[in-house]
Design a protein around this motif. Structure first.
Motif, PDB file in Angstrom:
ATOM      1  N   TRP A  30       0.822  -1.196   0.000  1.00  0.00           N
ATOM      2  CA  TRP A  30       0.000   0.000   0.000  1.00  0.00           C
ATOM      3  C   TRP A  30       0.864   1.258   0.000  1.00  0.00           C
ATOM      4  O   TRP A  30       1.720   1.442   0.867  1.00  0.00           O
ATOM      5  CB  TRP A  30      -0.907   0.017   1.234  1.00  0.00           C
ATOM      6  N   LYS A 203      -2.396   8.077   5.501  1.00  0.00           N
ATOM      7  CA  LYS A 203      -3.224   7.495   4.442  1.00  0.00           C
ATOM      8  C   LYS A 203      -2.506   6.306   3.839  1.00  0.00           C
ATOM      9  O   LYS A 203      -1.368   6.423   3.388  1.00  0.00           O
ATOM     10  CB  LYS A 203      -3.532   8.533   3.365  1.00  0.00           C
ATOM     11  N   GLY A 205      -3.292   3.569   0.944  1.00  0.00           N
ATOM     12  CA  GLY A 205      -4.262   3.237  -0.093  1.00  0.00           C
ATOM     13  C   GLY A 205      -5.446   4.186   0.011  1.00  0.00           C
ATOM     14  O   GLY A 205      -5.283   5.399  -0.010  1.00  0.00           O
ATOM     15  N   ASN A 206      -6.658   3.637   0.175  1.00  0.00           N
ATOM     16  CA  ASN A 206      -7.845   4.478   0.313  1.00  0.00           C
ATOM     17  C   ASN A 206      -8.321   4.580   1.757  1.00  0.00           C
ATOM     18  O   ASN A 206      -9.426   5.043   2.020  1.00  0.00           O
ATOM     19  CB  ASN A 206      -8.976   3.944  -0.574  1.00  0.00           C
ATOM     20  N   GLN A 207      -7.503   4.147   2.702  1.00  0.00           N
ATOM     21  CA  GLN A 207      -7.860   4.205   4.116  1.00  0.00           C
ATOM     22  C   GLN A 207      -7.058   5.298   4.818  1.00  0.00           C
ATOM     23  O   GLN A 207      -5.885   5.510   4.521  1.00  0.00           O
ATOM     24  CB  GLN A 207      -7.600   2.864   4.792  1.00  0.00           C
TER      25      GLN A 207
END
Length: 214
Positions: A30, A203, A205-207
């Motif tokens: 990630w 952050k 990835g998208n988390q």
């Protein structure tokens, strides 16, 4: 805890406004980074629109950033099972840090390492020392995982807008002076360009994970 040696920087063209990806996507790996949050007022976005208009007069089309922040790490690759321990390490190191004032009112032009994008940013003057102290703690967490630390002598800034490629020359000189004049003469600019750093985010990835400051 060592990053895989086969993770490489790539210049594959993505389909997001002509931007270029820095890392190859691999399952379980990630792209991650740490940053301080900047929540702009609505008037700040109006000022940014004036900056875009002024830049167009000099032949430069700028795209507004979708969000605004101050980077406190480079983009690094975390394996999936490293994420929670890394975030916990950040929380442990930053839990005693108090929020602090930042003032970002000096425009400056930046280019990413791959020279695929040019950014117009506002450099942080007030708050620089406190940001260095936060980076020192973030670097310690990165070192736990043998990850690359932040730049030496960093120019902390809030990126405002970007364009594809290296276009520093058109943005410098008379153009940059005119853009700075827009900021200096904008109503309440002294209020719009100052904010408290009260939250550090990571952050992956998208988390997104949040670490509130005291």
């Amino acid at each position: 805890m060592f990053p895989d040696p086969d993770i490489q920087h790539l210049d594959d063209v993505s389909k997001h406004g002509g931007r270029v990806r820095s890392f190859r996507h691999e399952r379980g790996h990630w792209a991650s980074y740490v940053y301080a949050v900047f929540h702009p007022r609505e008037e700040f976005r109006e000022m940014l629109e004036e900056l875009q208009s002024a830049a167009r007069k000099h032949g430069v089309t700028l795209t507004k950033m979708e969000e605004f922040h101050i980077s406190l790490s480079q983009t690094v690759i975390l394996r999936h099972h490293w994420i929670n321990p890394f975030v916990q390490s950040l929380k442990d190191r930053l839990c005693f840090v108090s929020r602090f004032l930042c003032v970002a009112d000096r425009l400056k032009v930046y280019v990413n390492e791959e020279k695929t994008r040019t950014f117009l940013g506002m450099e942080v003057m007030t708050g620089h020392q406190q940001l260095l102290e936060v980076v020192s703690e973030v670097d310690k967490s990165l070192q736990e995982f043998n990850l690359e630390t932040f730049y030496q002598n960093p120019s902390f800034h809030v990126s405002l807008a970007w364009c594809v490629g290296e276009v520093t020359e058109p943005l410098q000189g008379a153009c940059l002076l005119e853009l700075q004049k827009v900021v200096d003469e904008f109503e309440d600019s002294d209020v719009l360009t100052r904010f408290y750093a009260d939250e550090i985010r990571c952050k992956c990835g998208n988390q997104v994970w949040s670490v509130p400051l005291r």
